[in-house]
Design a protein around this motif. Sequence first.
Motif, PDB file in Angstrom:
ATOM      1  N   LEU A   6       0.791  -1.516   0.002  1.00  0.00           N
ATOM      2  CA  LEU A   6       0.241  -0.057   0.122  1.00  0.00           C
ATOM      3  C   LEU A   6       0.928   1.447   0.131  1.00  0.00           C
ATOM      4  CD1 LEU A   6      -2.834  -0.730   2.273  1.00  0.00           C
ATOM      5  CD2 LEU A   6      -2.460  -0.678   0.033  1.00  0.00           C
ATOM      6  N   ASN A   7       0.623   2.135  -1.205  1.00  0.00           N
ATOM      7  CA  ASN A   7       1.715   3.230  -0.818  1.00  0.00           C
ATOM      8  C   ASN A   7       0.209   4.432  -0.216  1.00  0.00           C
ATOM      9  OD1 ASN A   7       2.280   5.895  -1.806  1.00  0.00           O
ATOM     10  ND2 ASN A   7       2.626   5.468  -3.615  1.00  0.00           N
ATOM     11  N   PRO A   8       1.806   4.867   0.456  1.00  0.00           N
ATOM     12  CA  PRO A   8       0.810   6.051   2.388  1.00  0.00           C
ATOM     13  C   PRO A   8      -0.143   7.544   1.124  1.00  0.00           C
ATOM     14  CG  PRO A   8       3.404   5.732   1.879  1.00  0.00           C
ATOM     15  CD  PRO A   8       3.032   4.819   1.026  1.00  0.00           C
TER      16      PRO A   8
ATOM     17  N   PHE B 164      -3.324   5.485   0.875  1.00  0.00           N
ATOM     18  CA  PHE B 164      -3.791   4.186   1.624  1.00  0.00           C
ATOM     19  C   PHE B 164      -5.240   4.054   2.368  1.00  0.00           C
ATOM     20  CE2 PHE B 164      -4.272   3.362   6.453  1.00  0.00           C
ATOM     21  CZ  PHE B 164      -4.071   2.277   6.076  1.00  0.00           C
TER      22      PHE B 164
ATOM     23  N   SER C 254      -7.444   1.815   1.457  1.00  0.00           N
ATOM     24  CA  SER C 254      -8.312   1.178   2.049  1.00  0.00           C
ATOM     25  C   SER C 254     -10.021   1.131   2.202  1.00  0.00           C
ATOM     26  CB  SER C 254      -7.749   1.647   4.171  1.00  0.00           C
ATOM     27  OG  SER C 254      -7.120   1.713   3.987  1.00  0.00           O
TER      28      SER C 254
ATOM     29  N   LEU D  57      -5.959  -2.984   9.132  1.00  0.00           N
ATOM     30  CA  LEU D  57      -5.682  -1.832   8.403  1.00  0.00           C
ATOM     31  C   LEU D  57      -4.560  -0.670   9.138  1.00  0.00           C
ATOM     32  CD1 LEU D  57      -8.379  -1.910   5.319  1.00  0.00           C
ATOM     33  CD2 LEU D  57      -6.190  -1.762   5.477  1.00  0.00           C
TER      34      LEU D  57
ATOM     35  N   ILE E 119      -1.262  -0.515   9.982  1.00  0.00           N
ATOM     36  CA  ILE E 119      -0.790  -0.112   8.477  1.00  0.00           C
ATOM     37  C   ILE E 119      -0.566   1.019   8.997  1.00  0.00           C
ATOM     38  CG2 ILE E 119      -0.511   0.006   6.170  1.00  0.00           C
ATOM     39  CD1 ILE E 119      -1.756  -3.312   6.230  1.00  0.00           C
ATOM     40  N   GLY E 120      -1.798   1.572   8.999  1.00  0.00           N
ATOM     41  CA  GLY E 120      -1.969   2.440   9.175  1.00  0.00           C
ATOM     42  C   GLY E 120      -1.217   3.516  10.129  1.00  0.00           C
TER      43      GLY E 120
ATOM     44  N   LEU F 184       2.697   3.444   9.505  1.00  0.00           N
ATOM     45  CA  LEU F 184       2.420   4.495   8.468  1.00  0.00           C
ATOM     46  C   LEU F 184       3.011   6.290   8.752  1.00  0.00           C
ATOM     47  CD1 LEU F 184       0.921   3.786   5.431  1.00  0.00           C
ATOM     48  CD2 LEU F 184       3.140   3.677   5.714  1.00  0.00           C
TER      49      LEU F 184
ATOM     50  N   VAL G 279      -7.702   6.923   9.793  1.00  0.00           N
ATOM     51  CA  VAL G 279      -7.205   5.457   9.507  1.00  0.00           C
ATOM     52  C   VAL G 279      -8.880   4.855   9.756  1.00  0.00           C
ATOM     53  CG1 VAL G 279      -6.633   3.442   9.591  1.00  0.00           C
ATOM     54  CG2 VAL G 279      -5.452   5.481   9.169  1.00  0.00           C
TER      55      VAL G 279
ATOM     56  N   GLY H  42      -5.006  11.848   1.432  1.00  0.00           N
ATOM     57  CA  GLY H  42      -4.170  11.276   1.539  1.00  0.00           C
ATOM     58  C   GLY H  42      -2.841  11.697   0.680  1.00  0.00           C
TER      59      GLY H  42
ATOM     60  N   THR I 236       3.639  11.853   6.315  1.00  0.00           N
ATOM     61  CA  THR I 236       3.769   9.674   6.806  1.00  0.00           C
ATOM     62  C   THR I 236       5.002   9.640   6.958  1.00  0.00           C
ATOM     63  OG1 THR I 236       4.299   9.359   4.298  1.00  0.00           O
ATOM     64  CG2 THR I 236       1.910   9.462   5.391  1.00  0.00           C
TER      65      THR I 236
END
Length: 376
Positions: free
Chosen positions: A9-11, A14, A18, A43, A46-47, A50, A57, A115, A120
Amino acid sequence: MIYYGLQILNPEIFLFASCIICAIVSLASGSSWSTIATIGIALIGIGDVLGISHGLVAGSIISGAYFGDKMSPLSDTTNLAAAMSGTDLFIHIRYMMYTTIPTFIITLIIFFIIGLSIETSSEQNINLLLSALDTKFNINLWLFIVPLSVVILIIKKTPAIPSLLAGTLLGGIFAIIYQPQIISEISQTSLLNIETYYKAIINAMASDISINTEHELMNNLLTSSGMKGMLSTVWLVICAMSFGGAMQEGGLLKRISDPIISYAQKPGSLIATTSATCIFFNLTTSDQYLSIVVPGRMFEENYKDKGLAPENLSRTLEDSGTVTSVLIPWNTCGAAQSAVLGVATLNYLPYCFFNLISPIMTILYGYLQIKIKKSN
């Protein structure tokens, strides 16, 4: 899921991704709760890595999950709203598309723009976290069998308790096979036998556990309180259902709502009044189902008297009752999702754009007479 998600996942996209991922899973499973409790937890992790706000998120997860829940023929609230208004399920879903899809598109655009503008964590920090996970755990693709099995059971409409039990037991078995070092750490012994396995799995399910790595942020992600941490939410759900049932059977809800109905003279004001009543019941009865059932019964005859097709009522019930329940801290949905994600309701509320825009969209359609179907 956190390990591979950090690499895929690209920040910048994201939040956007999601929201879409949760929408797809929820649409297939018909359950926002199951989506948030499986994909949503990963998720959030992951968030966190990041460096994205928990509230943001959680807002993207909940927005996607509730879109899928609304549009899925497997959803209990979707079936309930159609039943309460006396309309066909698939007619109800098709009619909801007029308000729900534009709302979801607006939501995705907002998350995409956010985003692009948020800062990040650096790639170096992410690599450190990946290294911490890789050092601590035996990570491989076979481990995806556990969450995928739960999703498949949910899609096949297996009841919640057997599905969750199967996922829990399978998770315990995979922990024994692939993570013996974690079993030793949780059970606080180097001796691995049936007693040790049992003790570690029960502790992971029921009580406080903490797995230590070389990275403090990862330690926070790997700390849990199991079923013990959900007890306060369970008590709230029981109390809310008891209170809501007493209010309904005692006629108190009808006494409160009757004066509101008298203001609904035109289609636009009727839809706005229905929407406000659904939100009111979410606030006062603390139960999502009552916010659909009671207004559905109250307004059914009013929609007929105004010459409006029943799908107008079912759509309004979903656009206002289903989606706003998760925004209220003392509602069963708000309390449950807050506990599962570990994010306070008021922290994610401003970012649940889909849930906030949905009732506004249905009221706007009512006043502008957009897709307001008349009865035959």
